[in-house]
Design an enzyme around this catalytic site. Structure first.
Site, PDB file in Angstrom:
ATOM      1  N   GLN A   1      11.244 -10.915   3.640  1.00 51.73           N
ATOM      2  CA  GLN A   1      11.535 -10.744   2.206  1.00 51.73           C
ATOM      3  C   GLN A   1      13.037 -10.591   1.964  1.00 51.73           C
ATOM      4  O   GLN A   1      13.555 -11.002   0.927  1.00 51.73           O
ATOM      5  CB  GLN A   1      10.796  -9.509   1.663  1.00 51.73           C
ATOM      6  CG  GLN A   1       9.285  -9.662   1.554  1.00 51.73           C
ATOM      7  CD  GLN A   1       8.585  -9.148   2.792  1.00 51.73           C
ATOM      8  OE1 GLN A   1       9.125  -9.208   3.892  1.00 51.73           O
ATOM      9  NE2 GLN A   1       7.378  -8.649   2.621  1.00 51.73           N
TER      10      GLN A   1
ATOM     11  N   ASP B   1       6.887   2.204  -2.091  1.00 48.02           N
ATOM     12  CA  ASP B   1       5.526   1.806  -2.450  1.00 48.02           C
ATOM     13  C   ASP B   1       4.699   3.005  -2.880  1.00 48.02           C
ATOM     14  O   ASP B   1       3.744   2.875  -3.642  1.00 48.02           O
ATOM     15  CB  ASP B   1       4.869   1.071  -1.284  1.00 48.02           C
ATOM     16  CG  ASP B   1       5.503  -0.296  -1.127  1.00 48.02           C
ATOM     17  OD1 ASP B   1       6.548  -0.404  -0.459  1.00 48.02           O
ATOM     18  OD2 ASP B   1       4.986  -1.250  -1.739  1.00 48.02           O
TER      19      ASP B   1
HETATM   20  O1  MRU Z   1       4.961  -6.110   1.454  1.00 48.99           O
HETATM   21  P1  MRU Z   1       5.813  -6.124   0.216  1.00 48.99           P
HETATM   22  O2  MRU Z   1       6.777  -7.245   0.184  1.00 48.99           O
HETATM   23  O3  MRU Z   1       4.988  -6.006  -1.045  1.00 48.99           O
HETATM   24  O4  MRU Z   1       6.665  -4.782   0.323  1.00 48.99           O
HETATM   25  C1  MRU Z   1       7.514  -4.439  -0.721  1.00 48.99           C
HETATM   26  C2  MRU Z   1       8.322  -3.231  -0.453  1.00 48.99           C
HETATM   27  O5  MRU Z   1       8.183  -2.557   0.537  1.00 48.99           O
HETATM   28  C3  MRU Z   1       9.277  -2.821  -1.531  1.00 48.99           C
HETATM   29  O6  MRU Z   1      10.388  -2.183  -0.981  1.00 48.99           O
HETATM   30  C4  MRU Z   1       8.575  -1.856  -2.497  1.00 48.99           C
HETATM   31  O7  MRU Z   1       7.348  -2.384  -2.929  1.00 48.99           O
HETATM   32  C5  MRU Z   1       9.415  -1.555  -3.655  1.00 48.99           C
HETATM   33  S1  MRU Z   1       9.664  -2.999  -4.649  1.00 48.99           S
HETATM   34  C6  MRU Z   1      10.683  -2.613  -5.932  1.00 48.99           C
END
Ligand code: MRU
Length: 333
Positions: free
Chosen positions: A180, A221
């Site tokens: 990501q 999260d």
């Molecule tokens: O697995 P993902 O890409 O959904 O994980 C996202 C994250 O860990 C982000 O840092 C978190 O959701 C905060 S997004 C503003």
């Protein structure tokens, strides 16, 4: 540009699996289609998942014979980000009427946009206090507009810093296994014209020790009542490195990510996404056939390693003994 929205009776969202190669919008007309998009990370990031969950309830109300069954599956599509279940519950409270459900979902969408602006202001002001100007920021995963509706959380603060002329550089960790950081954060930083470099995950703590960043900014999260924070795998290692190097480690997330019903990080369910993402990249094998793998998508950073939590309504100074439970939310900026 909005990451997710309701357009003419369906959900439209940017397919994040196709970035940075192509900017493609998916039109989603069924709850099963939305669950699939969430599971394969076409839409991802805690705030965006909250909006997706709420809009998904509107889809369920409009298209399902048994909305309750579809909504339960949607709510469980990914377990760690509290925003998904929160968004689903908020919209489902207005069932059975479709209009009221959609109205609440659109309110959550608009509220997320306002929350991200406010986090940018609170966060940039805090950095002006804790770090030199212009500042060098290290970050992991993608926490920008793609992870919300617009602007984002931690990367939203980076955007605000850049708009204020106060960003020297952003260092983006690539974020194995789904990249990501490499695919999405660099794409967003380039579009905003912000100076940035990409680094491999394992370089993060070492670069902090060598003085390459003035602060670490991450998203979240789920934030437990004591401040323990679940975020993308690799956050904990960065927090350890930041503590050792004396670099501020700041969590940026909307109030909707603070889960005071979860007392500590030990109670947070961490999604394991299976071996396939670890042993291959885009279908190209990296390991001998049959290699087993562990794939925790998130980790939990203990509150002792966090300098501050920035939300859209407050700054909680964990380094001064405050917790999300001890500091009441204030006004939006
Ligand atoms: O697995 P993902 O890409 O959904 O994980 C996202 C994250 O860990 C982000 O840092 C978190 O959701 C905060 S997004 C503003």
């Amino acid at each position: 540009m909005r990451t997710i929205d309701w357009v003419d009776g369906a959900i439209e969202l940017i397919d994040q699996t196709r970035l940075p190669d192509e900017l493609v919008t998916l039109r989603i007309e069924t709850v099963d289609g939305l669950i699939d998009a969430i599971r394969r990370l076409a839409v991802r990031g805690a705030p965006a998942l909250g909006v997706a969950g709420a809009l998904g309830v509107a889809l369920a109300a409009a298209t399902c014979d048994d909305p309750a069954e579809a909504i339960a599956r949607l709510r469980a599509a990914r377990p760690t980000a509290v925003n998904l279940a929160w968004g689903v519950d908020q919209a489902a409270a207005h069932l059975p009427g479709f209009d009221a459900v959609l109205a609440r979902a659109l309110e959550i969408r608009d509220d997320d946009i306002a929350a991200c602006r406010s986090m940018g202001e609170y966060g940039a002001d805090l950095l002006a206090e804790l770090a030199p100007v212009p500042v060098r920021i290290m970050t992991v995963c993608n926490t920008g507009g793609l992870a919300a509706v617009e602007r984002g959380t931690a990367l939203g603060v980076v955007r605000t810093l850049h708009e204020r002329g106060g960003l020297a550089e952003a260092l983006a960790l690539e974020t194995r296994p789904l990249l990501q950081g490499a695919r999405l954060t660099t794409w967003e930083l380039a579009r905003m014209g912000a100076p940035h470099r990409l680094v491999v995950d394992a370089a993060g703590p070492y670069l902090l020790a060598r003085g390459h960043a003035d602060a670490v900014l991450i998203g979240a999260d789920r934030i437990a009542a004591n401040g323990d924070t679940a975020n993308k795998i690799g956050s904990y290692a960065l927090a350890l490195g930041a503590k050792r190097a004396g670099v501020p480690f700041i969590v940026v997330a909307p109030e909707t990510t603070v889960d005071t019903a979860t007392p500590t990080g030990a109670a947070i369910e961490i999604e394991d996404r299976g071996a396939a993402e670890v042993v291959s990249v885009k279908g190209v094998p990296l390991a001998p056939p049959g290699t087993a793998a562990l794939n925790p998508a998130f980790d939990v950073t203990p509150h002792e390693l966090i300098t501050a939590i920035v939300t859209d309504r407050r700054v909680v100074r964990l380094d001064r003994g405050e917790t999300p439970s001890s500091v009441p939310p204030g006004p939006r900026r």
